[in-house]
Every structure is written in C-alpha cells, then in structure tokens.
Design an enzyme around this catalytic site. Structure first.
Site, PDB file in Angstrom:
ATOM      1  N   TYR A  81       0.822  -1.208   0.000  1.00 13.72           N
ATOM      2  CA  TYR A  81       0.000   0.000   0.000  1.00 13.72           C
ATOM      3  C   TYR A  81       0.862   1.265   0.000  1.00 13.72           C
ATOM      4  O   TYR A  81       0.613   2.211   0.747  1.00 13.72           O
ATOM      5  CB  TYR A  81      -0.962   0.005   1.200  1.00 13.72           C
ATOM      6  CG  TYR A  81      -1.684  -1.301   1.387  1.00 13.72           C
ATOM      7  CD1 TYR A  81      -2.562  -1.775   0.414  1.00 13.72           C
ATOM      8  CD2 TYR A  81      -1.465  -2.104   2.512  1.00 13.72           C
ATOM      9  CE1 TYR A  81      -3.224  -2.979   0.567  1.00 13.72           C
ATOM     10  CE2 TYR A  81      -2.117  -3.308   2.670  1.00 13.72           C
ATOM     11  CZ  TYR A  81      -2.994  -3.742   1.695  1.00 13.72           C
ATOM     12  OH  TYR A  81      -3.643  -4.950   1.847  1.00 13.72           O
TER      13      TYR A  81
ATOM     14  N   TYR B 296     -13.938  -7.082   4.002  1.00 14.20           N
ATOM     15  CA  TYR B 296     -12.602  -7.197   3.400  1.00 14.20           C
ATOM     16  C   TYR B 296     -12.161  -8.649   3.528  1.00 14.20           C
ATOM     17  O   TYR B 296     -12.197  -9.222   4.610  1.00 14.20           O
ATOM     18  CB  TYR B 296     -11.589  -6.285   4.095  1.00 14.20           C
ATOM     19  CG  TYR B 296     -10.174  -6.532   3.619  1.00 14.20           C
ATOM     20  CD1 TYR B 296      -9.714  -5.979   2.425  1.00 14.20           C
ATOM     21  CD2 TYR B 296      -9.305  -7.350   4.344  1.00 14.20           C
ATOM     22  CE1 TYR B 296      -8.430  -6.230   1.970  1.00 14.20           C
ATOM     23  CE2 TYR B 296      -8.029  -7.607   3.895  1.00 14.20           C
ATOM     24  CZ  TYR B 296      -7.593  -7.047   2.710  1.00 14.20           C
ATOM     25  OH  TYR B 296      -6.321  -7.302   2.257  1.00 14.20           O
TER      26      TYR B 296
ATOM     27  N   ASP C 179     -14.739 -16.239   7.152  1.00 16.74           N
ATOM     28  CA  ASP C 179     -13.344 -15.807   7.001  1.00 16.74           C
ATOM     29  C   ASP C 179     -12.804 -15.499   8.388  1.00 16.74           C
ATOM     30  O   ASP C 179     -13.008 -14.413   8.930  1.00 16.74           O
ATOM     31  CB  ASP C 179     -13.311 -14.575   6.091  1.00 16.74           C
ATOM     32  CG  ASP C 179     -11.924 -13.935   5.998  1.00 16.74           C
ATOM     33  OD1 ASP C 179     -11.000 -14.395   6.689  1.00 16.74           O
ATOM     34  OD2 ASP C 179     -11.792 -12.957   5.232  1.00 16.74           O
TER      35      ASP C 179
ATOM     36  N   LYS D 224      -3.041 -16.221   8.742  1.00 21.69           N
ATOM     37  CA  LYS D 224      -2.333 -15.305   9.641  1.00 21.69           C
ATOM     38  C   LYS D 224      -1.644 -15.995  10.819  1.00 21.69           C
ATOM     39  O   LYS D 224      -0.534 -16.469  10.698  1.00 21.69           O
ATOM     40  CB  LYS D 224      -3.275 -14.195  10.107  1.00 21.69           C
ATOM     41  CG  LYS D 224      -3.577 -13.154   9.026  1.00 21.69           C
ATOM     42  CD  LYS D 224      -4.267 -11.946   9.600  1.00 21.69           C
ATOM     43  CE  LYS D 224      -4.618 -10.898   8.535  1.00 21.69           C
ATOM     44  NZ  LYS D 224      -3.462 -10.243   7.936  1.00 21.69           N
TER      45      LYS D 224
END
Length: 428
Positions: A17, A144, A245, A274
């Site tokens: 980003y 997201y 998710d 993660k």
C-alpha cells in the site's frame, strides 16, 4: 544495514500500500524477540500489531523455532501433488480436532487471500457439480477478504481499498452491514437487507461469505452475534453454503478460539491463516464439509481444480502444529482476557477525548476511531520515536498486540496513543 541498503530499498522495493515515486518511510528492523522489534539504531520498540495479527506468541518463540529447525533437517519443501508427509497429517488432525465436527476436509494453501479464492472456487464447483450455474456470492458492506481478485470481488466495492479494480471484478451481492454493535442490544432490522437479497437471488447465490463478528479493514467494527445466527438460519433454509473468514480472528484473538463461537453457529466452509503458524511463515487452510467435498469429487471433473506450488509446505505445517500445541495449553484465554481487561481500563476512557469518535474493544483488539484521518507518515514517526509500533489507517488507530504482552507494555501502547491524540500535526 547501511545507508546504501536503505537507499536501495527506497528506490527499488515496493512495500504494501505504498508508492514507488514517493514511498512512505520504512523503519529497518534487524531482529525481534518477544514483543520487541529492534531497529538498526539499536532501539527496541513494542509491537502493537503482532505483524498484522499473526505473531500471537511474540517473536523468536523457542518452541516454534525448535519445530522449524527440526523440520528443516528433514525436508523444507516437497510438492503435495501425489505426495504427503507427516507434518501435513499432524496439522490436519489438529485442525479437525479444533473445529466443528462438520468440517472434516482440509485444503492447505499459502496465504489467507488464497484460502478465500479456494473457498469461492469450491462454491462454484459445488453448484456446477449439482448441475446449477451459480456464481454470485452474497456478503455485507464494509467487508474485506484479501487482495487477490476473487477475494477483492467479495470485499466492499465502494468503500474498500480495491475500488479502482471495480471495472474488472465480477459483480457480487452486498447487503447492508449490521448496525448493532457487539456489546449493544440486537436490532432485528439489521437482518432485513440481507434477507431481502437472499430471498430475491436464492437461485443464483453460490454462497455467503462473512468475517464473523469483526470487520477488519472495512472499519474495525464488531457487530452483534445475533446477526450471524440469523444469517445461518437463512442459509440453512435456502440450502446455501455459509463461509466464514477467520483469517484475522481465528486462534483466540476475540476471546473465543474462533469468532463464530460467540454466536454458537457453524459454517460450511472455514478459512484460516495469519496466526496459524504463530507469525513465523505463511500458511492458510480452507476447511469444508464432507458433503461439499464429495459433491465436488463426484462431478464430471472428479477433482477440485486448484493446486498451489507450496501447498502443504512441511516447514509451515510443522510450525503450525507446534503453534496449536502452545494454544492447547489454554494460556491464551487468560492472556487475551487480561489484555481486554486492561484495554477496558486504559483505552476506553479515550472516548472522552475531543478528537475521538468511538473506542471499541473485543478480546485482544483495541480500536480508537478518530474524527479526522491520520497523517500516516507523521504518526508512524511519532509512534516509533515514542517506542511503539502501531500502524493506523484512515481514521483508525488500532492495536492487536501479541498475547504474551505484559500489562506495562500494553499500558505504554495506550499511553502513546493517548499522547498522539493531542498532536494536531498528526491528523489531516
């Protein structure tokens, strides 16, 4: 690391980003231990981000390191096509034991975004196997699910970081996000938008995908568990698979081992990533029901069409197994409870600051929503100069510290956040 290295990084290496013309400054980390990151100038700073939710037991954990050293002496990688190995089998046994009985088929991949891609492909192939062309995915706004294209297509098309790709992405279905917060009373109106869309499109929807309880990059909001219950009821009624998710929330972050346990519901497909390896090496998993797996496998194709090169990587599987063994000691419950307790004591009062719109806390997650957007470059420098690593975005200053953080170090994170709110130059 010398100045030429930093200059090379600035000129040639693209960071997340960021821009290649005028990139955000990067801080050189030369080592890490526990909750501390050591910078090249020798300064230790407290990591309040767990390296984007992943390093839950801190850095250089001796048990995780030992598992990596032990495995690398045997084999670091081998293709998973036509081959299996003990590390993958041990890990998958653990995952099946930890998750609801319904989820007993596991597809391993190498990142959270890819686990979402796998889930979407499972949904589409599942319906194709039943002779139905269903390609629409239903989710909620402010969602997201990752940076790859399938994952982007189920992330909010208007308010997400992926807006510029909308012309390319497939068009999915987005219901209003629930307004009832986790700690507030349930408002039954929250399910109306979702219910109308699922009823109208029930023959075209391949599946529903949600971040359970915690919406991450979409605003760091925690919604009411009853919303998940109502969604599950609708999915069961219309026989539409439900995908959760849990890439960010799984393995204890919200105070439950999985966030969906707050609502006592069970998905048909579960995506993990993660913190599955304790933040040591990348790995993800997509778990599904025997019904979905068998339906796909009984199709004309007779197999699931996906196969990452590093699928089932032995190093990653080995350290993930060791990570779960640590979690099975159940110390994480006390650790997360103590983090939440301290955040309620020290972070929550910041809601009275004139610059703050809201403060939200759940498990080992603390969020300060400001009325103004932060100047990322300046506030990042401020945090580092004050001995902490916090990575805000937009109007949100949030922390997801390692579970092993001490109360004193947690207090320092909060104190530096409080201090930053008084600096006018840090906000736009």
């Amino acid at each position: 690391m010398n100045k030429s290295d930093i200059l090379f990084d600035y000129k040639h290496i693209w960071h997340p980003y960021s821009s290649m013309i005028n990139p955000l400054p990067c801080y050189s980390v030369i080592s890490a231990k526990g909750v501390y990151l050591k910078l090249k100038n020798g300064k230790n700073i407290i990591d309040g981000m767990s390296s984007w939710w992943s390093t839950i037991h801190g850095y250089n954990h001796p048990i995780l390191n030992k598992s990596l050293r032990k495995q690398i002496k045997k084999i670091s990688h081998v293709m998973f096509g036509g081959i299996t190995h003990p590390s993958a089998i041990l890990l998958c046994r653990k995952l099946i034991k930890l998750t609801p009985e319904k989820l007993d088929c596991i597809f391993l991949s190498d990142s959270g975004s890819i686990s979402i891609e796998v889930a979407i492909k499972m949904l589409i192939q599942y319906w194709e196997s039943l002779g139905q062309n269903r390609t629409k995915i239903l989710t909620i706004r402010n969602s997201y699910h990752g940076d790859t294209f399938g994952a982007m297509s189920v992330s909010d098309p208007d308010n997400s970081i992926h807006k510029i790709y909308n012309q390319f992405l497939p068009k999915n279905l987005f219901a209003n996000a629930p307004c009832s917060n986790f700690h507030e009373e349930w408002n039954s109106n929250d399910i109306i938008s979702f219910q109308k869309i699922i009823e109208k499109n029930k023959l075209n929807i391949a599946g529903v995908i949600l971040e359970p309880i915690v919406q991450g990059i979409g605003g760091m909001k925690f919604y009411h568990p009853m919303f998940l219950k109502k969604v599950e009821e609708l999915c069961k009624y219309y026989s539409i698979p439900l995908v959760f998710d849990e890439i960010a929330t799984g393995f204890g972050r919200t105070g439950k081992f999985f966030a969906f346990q707050h609502a006592n519901v069970v998905p048909d497909i579960l995506c993990l990533g993660k913190s599955m390896t304790g933040g040591t090496i990348t790995l993800a998993a997509t778990l599904t029901s025997r019904n979905i797996a068998n339906t796909i496998s009984n199709s004309n194709i007779r197999c699931f069409m996906h196969g990452p090169t590093y699928m089932g990587n032995p190093l990653a599987c080995s350290v993930a197994y060791a990570n779960i063994k640590i979690l099975e000691k159940n110390e994480w419950k006390t650790q997360v409870f103590n983090i939440e307790k301290e955040l309620c004591k020290s972070l929550l009062p910041l809601i009275n600051h004139p610059r703050v719109l809201d403060v939200r806390i759940l498990g080992a997650i603390g969020v300060v929503e400001c009325k103004q957007q932060v100047n990322l470059e300046l506030i990042q420098k401020f945090f580092v100069n004050n001995g902490v690593w916090i990575r805000p975005f937009k109007k949100l200053i949030y922390i997801v510290p390692p579970y092993v953080i001490s109360i004193n170090n947690l207090k320092k994170l909060v104190n530096v956040i409080a201090k930053s709110l008084n600096e006018n130059t840090l906000f736009i």
